[in-house]
Design an enzyme around this catalytic site. Structure first.
Site, PDB file in Angstrom:
ATOM      1  N   ARG A 139     -20.211 -55.783  72.237  1.00  0.00           N
ATOM      2  CA  ARG A 139     -20.746 -55.143  71.031  1.00  0.00           C
ATOM      3  C   ARG A 139     -22.193 -54.746  71.278  1.00  0.00           C
ATOM      4  O   ARG A 139     -22.958 -55.511  71.892  1.00  0.00           O
ATOM      5  CB  ARG A 139     -20.740 -56.133  69.856  1.00  0.00           C
ATOM      6  CG  ARG A 139     -19.384 -56.618  69.430  1.00  0.00           C
ATOM      7  CD  ARG A 139     -18.662 -55.641  68.553  1.00  0.00           C
ATOM      8  NE  ARG A 139     -19.351 -55.400  67.289  1.00  0.00           N
ATOM      9  CZ  ARG A 139     -19.075 -54.385  66.474  1.00  0.00           C
ATOM     10  NH1 ARG A 139     -18.148 -53.522  66.792  1.00  0.00           N
ATOM     11  NH2 ARG A 139     -19.730 -54.229  65.346  1.00  0.00           N
TER      12      ARG A 139
ATOM     13  N   HIS B  22     -24.792 -59.823  82.932  1.00  0.00           N
ATOM     14  CA  HIS B  22     -24.326 -58.471  83.226  1.00  0.00           C
ATOM     15  C   HIS B  22     -23.955 -58.402  84.712  1.00  0.00           C
ATOM     16  O   HIS B  22     -24.715 -58.896  85.555  1.00  0.00           O
ATOM     17  CB  HIS B  22     -25.429 -57.457  82.900  1.00  0.00           C
ATOM     18  CG  HIS B  22     -24.989 -56.043  83.107  1.00  0.00           C
ATOM     19  ND1 HIS B  22     -24.163 -55.382  82.222  1.00  0.00           N
ATOM     20  CD2 HIS B  22     -25.231 -55.177  84.111  1.00  0.00           C
ATOM     21  CE1 HIS B  22     -23.927 -54.167  82.679  1.00  0.00           C
ATOM     22  NE2 HIS B  22     -24.570 -54.011  83.824  1.00  0.00           N
TER      23      HIS B  22
HETATM   24  C1  GRF Z   1     -18.364 -60.515  82.949  1.00  0.00           C
HETATM   25  O1  GRF Z   1     -18.242 -59.738  84.106  1.00  0.00           O
HETATM   26  C2  GRF Z   1     -19.743 -60.387  82.359  1.00  0.00           C
HETATM   27  O2  GRF Z   1     -20.735 -60.182  83.307  1.00  0.00           O
HETATM   28  C3  GRF Z   1     -19.609 -59.139  81.515  1.00  0.00           C
HETATM   29  O3  GRF Z   1     -18.320 -59.215  80.964  1.00  0.00           O
HETATM   30  C4  GRF Z   1     -17.487 -60.001  81.807  1.00  0.00           C
HETATM   31  C5  GRF Z   1     -16.932 -61.118  80.971  1.00  0.00           C
HETATM   32  O4  GRF Z   1     -15.987 -61.888  81.656  1.00  0.00           O
HETATM   33  N1  GRF Z   1     -20.664 -59.067  80.540  1.00  0.00           N
HETATM   34  P1  GRF Z   1     -15.491 -63.264  81.023  1.00  0.00           P
HETATM   35  O5  GRF Z   1     -14.917 -62.924  79.642  1.00  0.00           O
HETATM   36  O6  GRF Z   1     -16.648 -64.178  80.931  1.00  0.00           O
HETATM   37  O7  GRF Z   1     -14.426 -63.750  81.945  1.00  0.00           O
END
Ligand code: GRF
Length: 197
Positions: free
Chosen positions: A94, A112
């Site tokens: 979001r 990220h």
């Molecule tokens: C991860 O790659 C994180 O860096 C990004 O979204 C993904 C989430 O993966 N913001 P998870 O739901 O924690 O497995």
């Protein structure tokens, strides 16, 4: 300052970073407890995993609670009810409105899957492959009003291999995410302790 910090984790999907944070808190590597896992999507896989850990789960469905500012105000209300000290965005898909950013300024982190400021936004791993970088990675940063641009707390680098696909690179980065995010949250609470009077 409380003996142990209170962490709220926001997810939209599978929640593997949430699990890595919860395990680090439960094992004592972070001086804090996960007090709530909240999602904007009722079907988020991570909610089930959080419930298995015995963590309270909450849903503020963005399709039901609109517009964005109203949704974020409802999320803020839930996080305040649980008296969270730190909000961890962990795959929370979001864009945030000022009510969220202002309420948790310097108390909200995001992870990220790129070495920011390179490749912000969606599909960071694909962006890295398409650009042809030889080193990719992940970043934990404080959240401010600009998407994926707040002050950086920690980063980890991973090599990009010649035969990498988006899936294989994402897997290699995710392994590092699961190490980096707990380290960053541990640092956050150590920093708070060392500056508390
Ligand atoms: C991860 O790659 C994180 O860096 C990004 O979204 C993904 C989430 O993966 N913001 P998870 O739901 O924690 O497995």
């Amino acid at each position: 300052m409380r003996e142990r910090g209170r962490v709220g984790i926001l997810i939209s999907g599978r929640g593997s970073n949430m699990v890595s944070l919860v395990e680090a808190m439960r094992s004592g590597r972070i001086a804090a407890d996960p007090v709530v896992v909240l999602s904007n999507l009722p079907a988020a896989e991570g909610l089930r995993r959080a419930a298995e850990f015995g963590i309270p789960t909450e849903v503020v469905d963005h399709k039901e609670v609109k517009p964005r500012g109203t949704h974020d105000a409802a999320v803020v209300a839930v996080l305040k009810r649980y008296e969270v000290d730190l909000v961890c965005l962990a795959g929370y898909m979001r864009l945030l409105s000022p009510v969220m950013v202002d309420t948790f300024r310097a108390r909200m982190l995001n992870i990220h899957p790129s070495l920011l400021p390179a490749f912000p936004g969606l599909d960071a791993q694909r962006q890295a492959l398409e650009y042809g970088v030889k080193i990719a990675g992940c970043t934990v940063h404080f959240v401010d009003e600009k998407c994926d641009q707040g002050p950086i707390l920690l980063q980890a680098a991973v090599p990009v291999l010649g035969d990498d696909t988006e899936a294989s690179l994402s897997r290699r980065i995710l392994e590092q995410e699961h190490v980096l995010y707990p380290q960053a949250v541990a640092l956050f609470f150590e920093g708070i302790r060392s500056t508390a009077v």
